[in-house]
Design a protein around this motif. Structure first.
Motif, mmCIF file in Angstrom:
data_model
loop_
_atom_site.group_PDB
_atom_site.id
_atom_site.type_symbol
_atom_site.label_atom_id
_atom_site.label_comp_id
_atom_site.label_asym_id
_atom_site.label_seq_id
_atom_site.Cartn_x
_atom_site.Cartn_y
_atom_site.Cartn_z
ATOM 1 N N SER A 63 102.917 2.986 20.641
ATOM 2 C CA SER A 63 102.637 3.407 22.274
ATOM 3 C C SER A 63 103.985 3.376 22.784
ATOM 4 O O SER A 63 105.006 2.507 22.692
ATOM 5 C CB SER A 63 102.050 2.301 22.780
ATOM 6 O OG SER A 63 102.359 2.338 24.190
ATOM 7 N N LEU A 64 104.577 4.515 23.230
ATOM 8 C CA LEU A 64 105.715 4.740 23.776
ATOM 9 C C LEU A 64 105.942 4.127 24.973
ATOM 10 O O LEU A 64 106.866 3.585 25.347
ATOM 11 C CB LEU A 64 105.737 6.468 24.246
ATOM 12 C CG LEU A 64 106.992 6.804 25.158
ATOM 13 C CD1 LEU A 64 108.372 6.430 24.166
ATOM 14 C CD2 LEU A 64 107.118 8.507 25.451
ATOM 15 N N ASP A 65 104.824 3.798 25.790
ATOM 16 C CA ASP A 65 104.983 3.126 27.101
ATOM 17 C C ASP A 65 104.978 1.603 26.764
ATOM 18 O O ASP A 65 106.114 1.110 27.455
ATOM 19 C CB ASP A 65 103.786 3.130 27.873
ATOM 20 C CG ASP A 65 103.461 4.519 28.690
ATOM 21 O OD1 ASP A 65 104.502 4.992 29.202
ATOM 22 O OD2 ASP A 65 102.458 5.430 28.140
ATOM 23 N N SER A 81 108.879 1.059 25.454
ATOM 24 C CA SER A 81 109.815 1.540 26.536
ATOM 25 C C SER A 81 109.869 0.142 27.234
ATOM 26 O O SER A 81 110.993 -0.104 27.961
ATOM 27 C CB SER A 81 109.509 2.878 27.255
ATOM 28 O OG SER A 81 109.582 4.115 26.511
ATOM 29 N N LYS A 134 111.485 7.819 18.066
ATOM 30 C CA LYS A 134 110.846 8.967 18.002
ATOM 31 C C LYS A 134 110.528 9.973 16.723
ATOM 32 O O LYS A 134 110.234 10.911 16.578
ATOM 33 C CB LYS A 134 111.350 9.874 19.129
ATOM 34 C CG LYS A 134 110.764 9.347 20.640
ATOM 35 C CD LYS A 134 111.137 10.550 21.710
ATOM 36 C CE LYS A 134 110.609 9.692 22.913
ATOM 37 N NZ LYS A 134 110.801 10.640 24.202
ATOM 38 N N LEU A 138 97.714 14.777 21.237
ATOM 39 C CA LEU A 138 98.549 13.693 21.411
ATOM 40 C C LEU A 138 99.245 14.080 22.819
ATOM 41 O O LEU A 138 99.231 15.472 23.161
ATOM 42 C CB LEU A 138 99.647 13.817 20.178
ATOM 43 C CG LEU A 138 98.925 13.231 18.893
ATOM 44 C CD1 LEU A 138 99.998 13.173 17.966
ATOM 45 C CD2 LEU A 138 98.495 11.664 18.898
ATOM 46 N N GLN A 157 105.114 15.307 21.512
ATOM 47 C CA GLN A 157 106.128 14.410 20.542
ATOM 48 C C GLN A 157 107.253 15.382 20.625
ATOM 49 O O GLN A 157 107.461 16.408 20.350
ATOM 50 C CB GLN A 157 105.483 14.359 19.053
ATOM 51 C CG GLN A 157 104.452 13.497 18.988
ATOM 52 C CD GLN A 157 103.986 13.257 17.508
ATOM 53 O OE1 GLN A 157 104.024 14.085 16.769
ATOM 54 N NE2 GLN A 157 103.452 12.139 17.151
ATOM 55 N N SER A 210 96.918 7.713 25.259
ATOM 56 C CA SER A 210 98.236 7.935 25.577
ATOM 57 C C SER A 210 99.374 7.650 24.239
ATOM 58 O O SER A 210 100.496 7.603 24.582
ATOM 59 C CB SER A 210 98.728 6.906 26.589
ATOM 60 O OG SER A 210 98.545 5.528 26.108
ATOM 61 N N TYR A 215 101.554 7.659 21.403
ATOM 62 C CA TYR A 215 102.629 8.649 20.851
ATOM 63 C C TYR A 215 102.185 9.004 19.499
ATOM 64 O O TYR A 215 102.109 10.339 18.909
ATOM 65 C CB TYR A 215 104.094 8.151 21.168
ATOM 66 C CG TYR A 215 105.152 9.087 20.659
ATOM 67 C CD1 TYR A 215 105.540 9.686 21.779
ATOM 68 C CD2 TYR A 215 105.675 9.233 19.700
ATOM 69 C CE1 TYR A 215 106.663 10.838 21.871
ATOM 70 C CE2 TYR A 215 106.486 10.264 19.342
ATOM 71 C CZ TYR A 215 107.260 11.057 20.339
ATOM 72 O OH TYR A 215 108.060 12.060 20.100
ATOM 73 N N TRP A 216 102.346 7.959 18.612
ATOM 74 C CA TRP A 216 102.081 8.477 17.036
ATOM 75 C C TRP A 216 100.317 8.524 16.810
ATOM 76 O O TRP A 216 99.790 7.369 17.218
ATOM 77 C CB TRP A 216 102.688 7.499 16.250
ATOM 78 C CG TRP A 216 104.164 7.524 16.121
ATOM 79 C CD1 TRP A 216 104.982 7.022 16.874
ATOM 80 C CD2 TRP A 216 104.973 8.617 15.468
ATOM 81 N NE1 TRP A 216 106.351 7.328 16.749
ATOM 82 C CE2 TRP A 216 106.343 8.451 16.140
ATOM 83 C CE3 TRP A 216 104.599 9.653 14.956
ATOM 84 C CZ2 TRP A 216 107.487 9.094 15.609
ATOM 85 C CZ3 TRP A 216 105.779 10.543 14.552
ATOM 86 C CH2 TRP A 216 106.891 10.040 14.921
ATOM 87 N N SER A 217 99.930 9.476 15.925
ATOM 88 C CA SER A 217 98.534 9.664 15.713
ATOM 89 C C SER A 217 98.341 8.556 14.484
ATOM 90 O O SER A 217 99.154 8.116 13.781
ATOM 91 C CB SER A 217 98.211 11.050 15.279
ATOM 92 O OG SER A 217 98.598 11.123 13.905
#
Length: 403
Positions: free
Chosen positions: A122-124, A127, A145, A268, A271, A307, A309-311
């Motif tokens: 998860s990007l969120d 972060s 990333k 997605l 990316q 949400s 980021y990676w599948s």
């Protein structure tokens, strides 16, 4: 489209477009394989034996591993067979005697877990954690990333939903302390995640491409990666999570087959930069799964899996790109599911911003877990019949540390 004849199942979250697999037992009997339909469990073994299915023996096993190892084609054909049994009135006399109320059975850990790998997709979430622990630096580390970050967990402490979680002990050192101390974790947390269960393994030295995900993954479980944040913070440099994660990981009793999620696949969120070719950025897809985090009876967060980021397929491809093999029963977790808003955060670490911004649950301010707290994770997704299906929920109660 023919409706299910089982009373109460048609139109429910456990209609024939779901049909999750699990392991159950009756008093005095050995555990065996069942399928949930509505609020009932179908004892599959006697029905399969009566119909002389080639694979009927796998339903008498105390885990789903033998069934999962049969592969994708058998999984799909069994799903077609079960759907026919439960929608064709002429099959009712055969099937109905083997439908058991959920309240009369005991549910067990559905899978004999081989290896356990937990990602950080998860990007969120990544972060948020970066902002808390590295406030004067970029939230994401340079590799985040470019590859799905993960670590190997402890398969032997994966437990089924409903198992109490003993508050772990270990070394802790707060930033304000001069030296570490030993004791019970003071910052016990949850991580709302999704787990992917491997059915068909792969050979050592081979790779699993993004496009081959469904050939290897049998289904999906709800997953709570319990985390002792104070133990984790002191131990994780330079090699990553260890005792702060390995004491317990809870999964649902039910494994939702991959085919039940056919209507849930989605694009997605994007990316950038584009990942390397083996991660097949053009074909990787996410899942539209809604999650609820309930603490002591109150929903405190609703993280969206869409949400991430990676599948899931990218995680599996990266995990095997070095030639690492897959085994039946491998459990691959997504990492904490978090969205962009505060009420979409999938950990208490984020909800309470490291303990600095308490949130309200059950009428009082909270930060981390207290003894006696019960956490339940619930999941729903679009079903192939136009409604929604429920994935298996995950619950656990915190009990005091051992003396």
């Amino acid at each position: 489209m023919t409706d299910c004849w089982v009373e109460g199942a048609a139109g429910s979250l456990f209609d024939v477009d779901n049909l999750p697999w699990g392991v159950f037992s009756l008093p005095g009997e050995e555990p065996r394989v069942g399928v949930r339909i509505g609020d009932l469990v179908l004892d599959v073994a006697p029905v399969a034996a009566a119909e002389m299915l080639d694979s009927h023996h796998v339903f008498q096993e105390p885990s789903l591993n033998a069934l999962m190892a049969e592969g994708r084609q058998v999984r799909a054909s069994l799903r077609t067979w079960l759907t026919g049994l439960l929608t064709d009135e002429t099959e009712r006399d055969l099937v109905e005697p083997h439908l058991l109320p959920l309240g009369e059975v005991t549910l067990h850990l559905p899978v004999e877990v081989a290896d356990y790998v937990d990602f950080y997709a998860s990007l969120d979430h990544a972060s948020n954690v970066g902002k808390m622990f590295r406030p004067d630096a970029e939230p994401l580390l340079p590799n985040w990333k470019h590859l799905p970050v993960g670590y190997h967990g402890r398969a032997g402490t994966v437990v089924p939903s409903g198992t109490d979680v003993v508050r772990p002990c270990g070394q802790r050192k707060a930033p304000t302390e001069d030296s570490p101390s030993y004791g019970a974790s003071r910052r016990l947390d949850i991580e709302a995640e999704l787990g992917f269960v491997v059915g068909t393994g792969s050979a050592l030295g081979s790779r699993v491409a993004v496009a081959d995900f469904a050939d290897h993954v049998f289904g999906v479980v709800g997953l709570n990666d319990w985390s002792a944040r104070d133990i984790q913070a002191w131990e994780y440099v330079p090699l990553g999570p260890f005792l702060g994660k390995s004491f317990a990981t809870s999964i649902s009793h039910w494994v939702t087959p991959l085919e039940a999620l056919d209507a849930a696949w989605c694009d997605l969120p994007g990316q950038d930069p584009e990942p390397l070719a083996y991660l097949a950025p053009g074909s990787a897809r996410g899942l539209d799964i809604a999650v609820e985090v309930e603490l002591d009876g109150e929903v405190v967060s609703r993280p969206p899996y869409s949400s991430m980021y990676w599948s899931p397929a990218q995680m599996l491809a990266h995990m095997t790109v070095n030639g690492a093999s897959l085994r039946t029963g491998d459990l691959v977790a997504s990492g904490t599911i978090s969205g962009a808003e505060r009420d979409q955060r999938g950990s208490l670490l984020e909800l309470g911003w490291g303990g600095q911004e308490p949130f309200t649950a059950a009428g009082r301010e909270r930060t981390f877990l207290e003894d006696g707290d019960t956490v339940t994770l619930r999941y729903t997704a679009p079903g192939t019949r136009g409604g929604r299906i429920a994935l298996g929920e995950v619950t656990g109660t915190i009990v005091p540390a051992l003396d």
